[in-house]
Design a protein around this motif. Structure first.
Motif, PDB file in Angstrom:
ATOM      1  N   GLU A   1       0.319 -16.092   0.744  1.00 20.02           N
ATOM      2  CA  GLU A   1      -0.945 -16.750   0.416  1.00 20.02           C
ATOM      3  C   GLU A   1      -1.918 -15.734  -0.193  1.00 20.02           C
ATOM      4  OE1 GLU A   1      -4.470 -19.260   2.725  1.00 20.02           O
ATOM      5  OE2 GLU A   1      -3.097 -17.980   3.858  1.00 20.02           O
ATOM      6  N   HIS A   2      -2.121 -14.623   0.493  1.00 21.96           N
ATOM      7  CA  HIS A   2      -2.987 -13.548   0.007  1.00 21.96           C
ATOM      8  C   HIS A   2      -2.170 -12.268  -0.132  1.00 21.96           C
ATOM      9  CE1 HIS A   2      -5.572 -16.101   2.726  1.00 21.96           C
ATOM     10  NE2 HIS A   2      -6.265 -16.181   1.602  1.00 21.96           N
ATOM     11  N   LEU A   3      -2.351 -11.566  -1.231  1.00 20.63           N
ATOM     12  CA  LEU A   3      -1.710 -10.267  -1.427  1.00 20.63           C
ATOM     13  C   LEU A   3      -2.759  -9.240  -1.825  1.00 20.63           C
ATOM     14  CD1 LEU A   3       0.657  -8.278  -1.815  1.00 20.63           C
ATOM     15  CD2 LEU A   3       0.819  -9.114  -4.184  1.00 20.63           C
ATOM     16  N   GLU A   4      -2.849  -8.172  -1.070  1.00 21.55           N
ATOM     17  CA  GLU A   4      -3.679  -7.030  -1.453  1.00 21.55           C
ATOM     18  C   GLU A   4      -2.773  -5.912  -1.967  1.00 21.55           C
ATOM     19  OE1 GLU A   4      -7.296  -7.505   1.836  1.00 21.55           O
ATOM     20  OE2 GLU A   4      -6.225  -5.605   1.620  1.00 21.55           O
ATOM     21  N   ILE A   5      -3.164  -5.295  -3.070  1.00 21.51           N
ATOM     22  CA  ILE A   5      -2.442  -4.139  -3.604  1.00 21.51           C
ATOM     23  C   ILE A   5      -3.389  -2.952  -3.558  1.00 21.51           C
ATOM     24  CG2 ILE A   5      -1.173  -3.189  -5.562  1.00 21.51           C
ATOM     25  CD1 ILE A   5      -0.669  -6.031  -6.519  1.00 21.51           C
ATOM     26  N   VAL A   6      -3.108  -2.028  -2.645  1.00 17.50           N
ATOM     27  CA  VAL A   6      -3.984  -0.869  -2.447  1.00 17.50           C
ATOM     28  C   VAL A   6      -3.135   0.382  -2.632  1.00 17.50           C
ATOM     29  CG1 VAL A   6      -5.688   0.208  -0.946  1.00 17.50           C
ATOM     30  CG2 VAL A   6      -5.245  -2.248  -0.748  1.00 17.50           C
ATOM     31  N   MET A   7      -3.027   0.815  -3.877  1.00 16.53           N
ATOM     32  CA  MET A   7      -2.194   1.971  -4.199  1.00 16.53           C
ATOM     33  C   MET A   7      -2.508   2.468  -5.605  1.00 16.53           C
ATOM     34  SD  MET A   7       1.327  -0.247  -4.339  1.00 16.53           S
ATOM     35  CE  MET A   7       2.296   1.208  -3.989  1.00 16.53           C
ATOM     36  N   GLU A   8      -1.935   3.590  -5.969  1.00 18.26           N
ATOM     37  CA  GLU A   8      -2.121   4.105  -7.322  1.00 18.26           C
ATOM     38  C   GLU A   8      -1.575   3.102  -8.339  1.00 18.26           C
ATOM     39  OE1 GLU A   8      -2.134   8.932  -7.238  1.00 18.26           O
ATOM     40  OE2 GLU A   8      -0.177   7.961  -7.165  1.00 18.26           O
TER      41      GLU A   8
ATOM     42  N   LEU B   1       2.357  -5.678   6.329  1.00 18.34           N
ATOM     43  CA  LEU B   1       2.163  -4.521   5.459  1.00 18.34           C
ATOM     44  C   LEU B   1       3.520  -4.086   4.937  1.00 18.34           C
ATOM     45  CD1 LEU B   1       0.687  -2.047   4.227  1.00 18.34           C
ATOM     46  CD2 LEU B   1       0.972  -0.904   6.449  1.00 18.34           C
ATOM     47  N   VAL B   2       3.616  -3.903   3.622  1.00 22.40           N
ATOM     48  CA  VAL B   2       4.814  -3.340   2.994  1.00 22.40           C
ATOM     49  C   VAL B   2       4.390  -2.037   2.337  1.00 22.40           C
ATOM     50  CG1 VAL B   2       6.675  -3.675   1.335  1.00 22.40           C
ATOM     51  CG2 VAL B   2       5.764  -5.641   2.579  1.00 22.40           C
ATOM     52  N   THR B   3       5.026  -0.948   2.707  1.00 22.84           N
ATOM     53  CA  THR B   3       4.619   0.360   2.208  1.00 22.84           C
ATOM     54  C   THR B   3       5.832   1.262   2.014  1.00 22.84           C
ATOM     55  OG1 THR B   3       3.231   2.306   2.673  1.00 22.84           O
ATOM     56  CG2 THR B   3       4.249   1.211   4.570  1.00 22.84           C
ATOM     57  N   THR B   4       5.665   2.244   1.165  1.00 25.83           N
ATOM     58  CA  THR B   4       6.703   3.261   0.984  1.00 25.83           C
ATOM     59  C   THR B   4       6.387   4.508   1.814  1.00 25.83           C
ATOM     60  OG1 THR B   4       5.493   4.007  -0.977  1.00 25.83           O
ATOM     61  CG2 THR B   4       7.342   2.500  -1.331  1.00 25.83           C
ATOM     62  N   SER B   5       5.305   4.483   2.577  1.00 26.95           N
ATOM     63  CA  SER B   5       4.848   5.652   3.335  1.00 26.95           C
ATOM     64  C   SER B   5       5.022   5.438   4.838  1.00 26.95           C
ATOM     65  CB  SER B   5       3.375   5.938   3.024  1.00 26.95           C
ATOM     66  OG  SER B   5       2.850   6.906   3.908  1.00 26.95           O
TER      67      SER B   5
ATOM     68  N   ALA C   1       0.828  -1.211   0.000  1.00 27.19           N
ATOM     69  CA  ALA C   1       0.000   0.000   0.000  1.00 27.19           C
ATOM     70  C   ALA C   1       0.862   1.260   0.000  1.00 27.19           C
ATOM     71  CB  ALA C   1      -0.921   0.001   1.212  1.00 27.19           C
ATOM     72  N   ASP C   2       0.266   2.341  -0.483  1.00 29.62           N
ATOM     73  CA  ASP C   2       0.926   3.650  -0.417  1.00 29.62           C
ATOM     74  C   ASP C   2       0.026   4.607   0.358  1.00 29.62           C
ATOM     75  OD1 ASP C   2      -1.092   4.341  -2.172  1.00 29.62           O
ATOM     76  OD2 ASP C   2       0.205   4.487  -3.923  1.00 29.62           O
ATOM     77  N   ASP C   3       0.364   5.893   0.348  1.00 26.66           N
ATOM     78  CA  ASP C   3      -0.383   6.844   1.176  1.00 26.66           C
ATOM     79  C   ASP C   3      -1.757   7.199   0.628  1.00 26.66           C
ATOM     80  OD1 ASP C   3       0.456   8.390  -0.935  1.00 26.66           O
ATOM     81  OD2 ASP C   3       1.862   9.598   0.238  1.00 26.66           O
ATOM     82  N   THR C   4      -2.171   6.569  -0.472  1.00 29.54           N
ATOM     83  CA  THR C   4      -3.551   6.745  -0.941  1.00 29.54           C
ATOM     84  C   THR C   4      -4.500   5.791  -0.218  1.00 29.54           C
ATOM     85  OG1 THR C   4      -3.346   5.132  -2.753  1.00 29.54           O
ATOM     86  CG2 THR C   4      -2.712   7.408  -3.236  1.00 29.54           C
ATOM     87  N   ALA C   5      -3.950   4.813   0.515  1.00 27.75           N
ATOM     88  CA  ALA C   5      -4.777   3.830   1.217  1.00 27.75           C
ATOM     89  C   ALA C   5      -5.310   4.421   2.525  1.00 27.75           C
ATOM     90  CB  ALA C   5      -3.957   2.582   1.511  1.00 27.75           C
ATOM     91  N   TYR C   6      -6.433   3.898   2.995  1.00 28.07           N
ATOM     92  CA  TYR C   6      -7.034   4.326   4.258  1.00 28.07           C
ATOM     93  C   TYR C   6      -6.524   3.421   5.381  1.00 28.07           C
ATOM     94  CZ  TYR C   6     -10.227   7.211   1.537  1.00 28.07           C
ATOM     95  OH  TYR C   6     -10.763   8.155   0.689  1.00 28.07           O
TER      96      TYR C   6
ATOM     97  N   THR D   1      11.925   2.331  -1.793  1.00 37.61           N
ATOM     98  CA  THR D   1      11.394   2.484  -3.145  1.00 37.61           C
ATOM     99  C   THR D   1      10.301   1.449  -3.394  1.00 37.61           C
ATOM    100  OG1 THR D   1      12.911   0.923  -4.193  1.00 37.61           O
ATOM    101  CG2 THR D   1      13.678   3.212  -3.935  1.00 37.61           C
ATOM    102  N   LEU D   2       9.480   1.730  -4.396  1.00 33.59           N
ATOM    103  CA  LEU D   2       8.435   0.788  -4.773  1.00 33.59           C
ATOM    104  C   LEU D   2       9.047  -0.513  -5.293  1.00 33.59           C
ATOM    105  CD1 LEU D   2       5.467   0.191  -5.119  1.00 33.59           C
ATOM    106  CD2 LEU D   2       5.526   1.367  -7.337  1.00 33.59           C
ATOM    107  N   ALA D   3      10.153  -0.399  -6.004  1.00 32.99           N
ATOM    108  CA  ALA D   3      10.825  -1.596  -6.520  1.00 32.99           C
ATOM    109  C   ALA D   3      11.260  -2.506  -5.377  1.00 32.99           C
ATOM    110  CB  ALA D   3      12.030  -1.198  -7.369  1.00 32.99           C
TER     111      ALA D   3
END
Length: 424
Positions: free
Chosen positions: A319-326, A262-266, A235-240, A305-307
């Motif tokens: 097992e489960h991956l959610e992608i919540v970002m631009e 959670l893995v985030t750049t924010s 997720a990035d900073d667009t997520a709630y 970085t996102l990379a």
């Protein structure tokens, strides 16, 4: 929830035990007893571990109808609609084999055949899992399996949860047994006086069920050795933050060994999610279980970085991956290893658990590097077919014989060369 800097090349894989010596010893004894004593062993172990003596191992039609009458009509409709979605999704996976013409009447082919019988283990204990019935039975039915059996531990009252029985009823399954644990796996693998054996066993369970499945593999096929549930959110900073925290807890509440990451750049998102997790834990009904999971296996990684973040996700192979970002859809193309991928704000993991139609039986503990979720292919086998005409044989027999002799297998060479000549 711990917040830490993501180091490059970090492995997020958990190192979980595959059963200790005492557990393995218990499982092997149970398997041996059921194999030699049949129903008597099932009753002994059911009384010892589930707290009741089963008069009848098989669920009666009256018990099924009672469950149907007990269940809220709206829940019945919801289960039925979920079943339709799951069936539609899995029908796209049907294989039909193929036929390849080689000329001169010769041909090669592949025949896809459904397994004759499969057994589904539905766990009991702290929760009821009608969704497991749908996720395991429907792909087997789509594949064409004729005999589908369900085993599940009953409560001390000798009854299975109404939701489990109703889900089975919806799908037309009436061969259901009130047997749980390693003894159920043994019954499905070896058969007893009451329970005929099957060809494959699917479904999750506790450590004893997992070890039993591992032990009987080879006697029968199994789907996988499933470990505790896990979720990773990218997720990035667009997520709630409150939504991300809720998603992490949705898996943490499964088991103290469940994993939520959670893995985030924010850094700002990381701090807010950690606060939300603690806040939401306070009024979560399964707070004790979820808190144990978060404290032991819950981590928030902040990547530079996102990379780096994507590299970490592929290392985890969750097992489960959610992608919540631009640009979540485009980013999903970079994910090589994940059991199930949930894209965008409105695709939280429970959507796939219950309703969307995708299967929720997914590889855990980084096995998504090489394994897939449960699907129609798990309930079929493929036979190769060869038909050579005399001309094709004549053209190729010398080549085949030379290859056989290169491996020192003269009998193979002679088997090929012996054909096609006039016999006296």
């Amino acid at each position: 929830m711990k917040i830490t800097k993501l180091e490059k090349g970090i492995s997020l894989k958990r190192h979980l035990e595959g059963g200790n010596e005492e557990q393995i010893k218990v499982v092997r004894q149970v398997l041996s007893d059921v194999k030699t004593q049949g129903d008597a062993a099932l009753r002994t172990y059911t009384e010892r571990w589930d707290g009741y003596v089963p008069k009848n191992l098989r669920v009666s039609e009256e018990e099924i109808q009672e469950a149907v009458s007990e269940l809220d009509p709206q829940l019945y409709k919801d289960l039925a609609e979920a079943a339709e979605n799951i069936r539609f999704y899995h029908e796209q996976q049907i294989r039909s084999g193929y036929h390849l013409e080689l000329g001169d009447g010769s041909w090669l082919g592949q025949r896809v055949t459904a397994l004759d019988a499969v057994g589904l283990y539905v766990p009991g204990g702290t929760a009821a899992y009608p969704s497991s019935v749908l996720m395991n039975v429907i792909p087997a039915q789509v594949a064409g399996v004729k005999r589908i059996v369900i085993t599940s531990p009953a409560g001390s009252n000798g009854k299975l949860p109404a939701g489990v029985l109703v889900a089975a009823h919806l799908l037309g399954i009436d061969e259901i047994y009130k047997v749980g644990g390693a003894q159920a796996i043994a019954a499905l693998a070896y058969g007893t006086e009451t329970i005929p054996p099957v060809d494959k066993i699917t479904g999750p369970g506790n450590i004893y069920v997992a070890l039993a499945k591992r032990e009987v593999f080879g006697e029968v096929a199994i789907d996988m050795i499933a470990g505790p549930s896990e979720i990773a959110v990218l997720a990035d900073d667009t997520a709630y933050p409150d939504e991300i925290a809720a998603d992490l807890l949705s898996q943490a509440e499964h088991d103290p060994l469940a994993c939520a990451i959670l893995v985030t750049t924010s850094e700002q998102l990381a701090k807010k999610v950690a606060e939300e997790v603690e806040k939401q834990l306070l009024n979560l009904p399964r707070q004790e279980v979820a808190r144990a999971s978060i404290e032991k296996f819950g981590v928030i990684y902040v990547a530079e970085t996102l990379a780096d973040a994507v590299e970490a996700i592929n290392s985890l192979a969750p097992e489960h991956l959610e992608i919540v970002m631009e640009n979540a859809e485009a980013l999903a193309e970079q994910i090589r290893h994940a059991g199930g991928i949930f894209i965008g704000r409105y695709s939280s993991e429970p959507v796939g658990d219950y309703f969307a139609g995708t299967n929720h039986v997914l590889p855990t503990n980084s096995t998504a590097r090489f394994a897939s979720g449960l699907n129609v292919d798990d309930f079929v086998k493929k036979s190769s077919i060869v038909y050579y005409s005399e001309k094709t044989w004549r053209d190729n027999a010398p080549k085949i014989a030379r290859l056989a002799r290169m491996e020192g297998l003269e009998g193979h060479a002679r088997a090929v060369e012996s054909r096609g000549w006039e016999k006296e």
